[in-house]
Design an enzyme around this catalytic site. Sequence first.
Site, short mmCIF file in Angstrom:
data_model
loop_
_atom_site.label_atom_id
_atom_site.label_comp_id
_atom_site.label_asym_id
_atom_site.label_seq_id
_atom_site.Cartn_x
_atom_site.Cartn_y
_atom_site.Cartn_z
N GLY A 194 -10.59 5.18 -6.45
CA GLY A 194 -10.66 6.54 -6.97
C GLY A 194 -10.34 7.50 -5.85
O GLY A 194 -9.42 7.27 -5.06
N LEU A 195 -11.13 8.57 -5.73
CA LEU A 195 -10.85 9.60 -4.71
C LEU A 195 -11.10 9.08 -3.30
O LEU A 195 -12.24 8.80 -2.94
CB LEU A 195 -11.76 10.81 -4.94
CG LEU A 195 -11.51 11.69 -6.16
CD1 LEU A 195 -12.66 12.66 -6.34
CD2 LEU A 195 -10.19 12.44 -6.00
N ASN A 229 0.82 -1.22 0.00
CA ASN A 229 0.00 0.00 0.00
C ASN A 229 0.85 1.27 0.00
O ASN A 229 0.42 2.30 -0.54
CB ASN A 229 -0.91 -0.04 1.24
CG ASN A 229 -1.49 1.32 1.58
OD1 ASN A 229 -2.41 1.80 0.93
ND2 ASN A 229 -0.91 1.97 2.61
N TYR A 268 2.50 9.91 -12.03
CA TYR A 268 1.79 9.12 -11.00
C TYR A 268 0.94 8.04 -11.68
O TYR A 268 0.96 6.88 -11.27
CB TYR A 268 0.91 10.04 -10.14
CG TYR A 268 0.07 9.26 -9.15
CD1 TYR A 268 0.68 8.59 -8.08
CD2 TYR A 268 -1.32 9.15 -9.30
CE1 TYR A 268 -0.09 7.84 -7.18
CE2 TYR A 268 -2.07 8.41 -8.40
CZ TYR A 268 -1.46 7.76 -7.35
OH TYR A 268 -2.21 7.01 -6.46
P1 NDP Z 1 -1.49 8.57 2.86
O1 NDP Z 1 -0.54 9.67 2.55
O2 NDP Z 1 -2.57 8.83 3.85
O3 NDP Z 1 -0.66 7.28 3.35
C1 NDP Z 1 0.52 6.89 2.68
C2 NDP Z 1 1.26 5.86 3.55
O4 NDP Z 1 2.42 5.42 2.83
C3 NDP Z 1 1.71 6.44 4.86
O5 NDP Z 1 1.49 5.49 5.88
C4 NDP Z 1 3.22 6.66 4.66
O6 NDP Z 1 3.85 6.46 5.92
C5 NDP Z 1 3.55 5.52 3.68
N1 NDP Z 1 4.74 5.78 2.88
C6 NDP Z 1 4.93 6.78 1.97
N2 NDP Z 1 6.17 6.72 1.46
C7 NDP Z 1 6.77 5.65 2.06
C8 NDP Z 1 8.05 5.07 1.95
N3 NDP Z 1 8.99 5.58 1.11
N4 NDP Z 1 8.35 3.98 2.71
C9 NDP Z 1 7.42 3.47 3.53
N5 NDP Z 1 6.19 3.96 3.69
C10 NDP Z 1 5.87 5.04 2.95
O7 NDP Z 1 -2.11 8.12 1.47
P2 NDP Z 1 -3.18 7.00 1.07
O8 NDP Z 1 -3.56 6.18 2.23
O9 NDP Z 1 -4.22 7.66 0.30
O10 NDP Z 1 -2.30 6.15 0.06
C11 NDP Z 1 -2.04 4.77 0.19
C12 NDP Z 1 -1.94 4.14 -1.19
O11 NDP Z 1 -3.19 4.29 -1.85
C13 NDP Z 1 -0.90 4.79 -2.11
O12 NDP Z 1 -0.25 3.76 -2.82
C14 NDP Z 1 -1.75 5.64 -3.05
O13 NDP Z 1 -1.13 5.82 -4.30
C15 NDP Z 1 -2.97 4.77 -3.16
N6 NDP Z 1 -4.19 5.43 -3.62
C16 NDP Z 1 -4.69 6.51 -2.94
C17 NDP Z 1 -5.86 7.12 -3.38
C18 NDP Z 1 -6.43 8.34 -2.73
O14 NDP Z 1 -7.27 9.03 -3.36
N7 NDP Z 1 -6.07 8.66 -1.48
C19 NDP Z 1 -6.60 6.58 -4.53
C20 NDP Z 1 -5.96 5.47 -5.18
C21 NDP Z 1 -4.82 4.91 -4.71
P3 NDP Z 1 5.16 7.21 6.46
O15 NDP Z 1 5.05 8.65 6.02
O16 NDP Z 1 5.08 7.00 7.95
O17 NDP Z 1 6.28 6.47 5.84
C1 8X3 Z 2 -5.28 8.46 -6.39
C2 8X3 Z 2 -6.57 8.76 -7.08
O1 8X3 Z 2 -7.59 10.12 -8.96
O2 8X3 Z 2 -6.25 11.30 -7.29
O3 8X3 Z 2 -4.66 7.37 -6.99
O4 8X3 Z 2 -5.19 9.89 -8.92
S1 8X3 Z 2 -6.37 10.07 -8.10
#
Ligand code: NDP
Ligand code: 8X3
Length: 252
Positions: free
Chosen positions: A184-185, A87, A153
């Site tokens: 999505g979002l 994740n 991205y």
């Molecule tokens: P957040 O920013 O809330 O969480 C991201 C998490 O990733 C944090 O726990 C952070 O922890 C960890 N992280 C980031 N970089 C690193 C690293 N280099 N090493 C280890 N841990 C890392 O974002 P989301 O929960 O939204 O994102 C989680 C996943 O979901 C991502 O892959 C994102 O692309 C994907 N996603 C998100 C969407 C959205 O709209 N929010 C939609 C689609 C996909 P810490 O800083 O403690 O390392």
């Molecule tokens: C995160 C969802 O639509 O902001 O992956 O790229 S979007």
Amino acid sequence: MNKTALITGATSGIGAACARKFAGAGYRVIITARRAEQLAVMAGDLQKEFGVEVLPLCFDVRDRDAVKRALDSIPAAWRDIDVLINNAGLALGLEPEYAGDFTDWETMIDTNVKGLLYMTRLVVPGMVERLKGHIINIGSVAGDAAYADGAVYCATKAAVKVLSDGLRIDLAHTPVRVTNLKPGLVETNFSNVRFHGDTERASNVYKGIQPLTGDDIADVALYAAQAPAHVQIAEVLILATHQASGSVVYRN
Ligand code: NDP
Ligand code: 8X3
């Protein structure tokens, strides 16, 4: 013994919700991220609330040696990982492809693609040996098609789709399952990170639409993990009701 789930990026958003959801379902959880303090607090909270064992592991998924050291440090009793949730990830910047920031690009590629690959390469052989396991990758609707100013991205999430498909092919002779979840979002810390701490710009992303929550995605992850052994939830696109694609969102 309870099953074990390892979740990367467990300190926030979707990863934190998955940690809670899986702990609530009785899994022992290995929670990982870079922020040691948050991991320690979360471990205490999860243990107290759900009465499950929690192992916090602090490392940066971009650092291959650190990933290996962290995984090698897992005590024997925790080694049989049943579910790996890849994740950890992020978007940085929203700029045309001809104007983006090199460092932002490298950080996204190193985290979302190479970090996921390091985890996969180091955890999956144990699953193959034990003939048991499930990898849940957090992809995105962004991996289905490019949207304006988000090409790099989007490319990393397209890579997550292809790496998920490839892994599923390479594991087809085993009972190990691969799922690509494509949200999505989702309102998390994602947009604050993307806009380098510009909270006003970040909150605009979710204006006029009810976005998904981390829990919505964690529900689907747990459903996939708990599906009967002969059922492989290969891919799921999860959108807010008023979102139709990466670039079509209806706002009130
Ligand atoms: P957040 O920013 O809330 O969480 C991201 C998490 O990733 C944090 O726990 C952070 O922890 C960890 N992280 C980031 N970089 C690193 C690293 N280099 N090493 C280890 N841990 C890392 O974002 P989301 O929960 O939204 O994102 C989680 C996943 O979901 C991502 O892959 C994102 O692309 C994907 N996603 C998100 C969407 C959205 O709209 N929010 C939609 C689609 C996909 P810490 O800083 O403690 O390392
Ligand atoms: C995160 C969802 O639509 O902001 O992956 O790229 S979007």
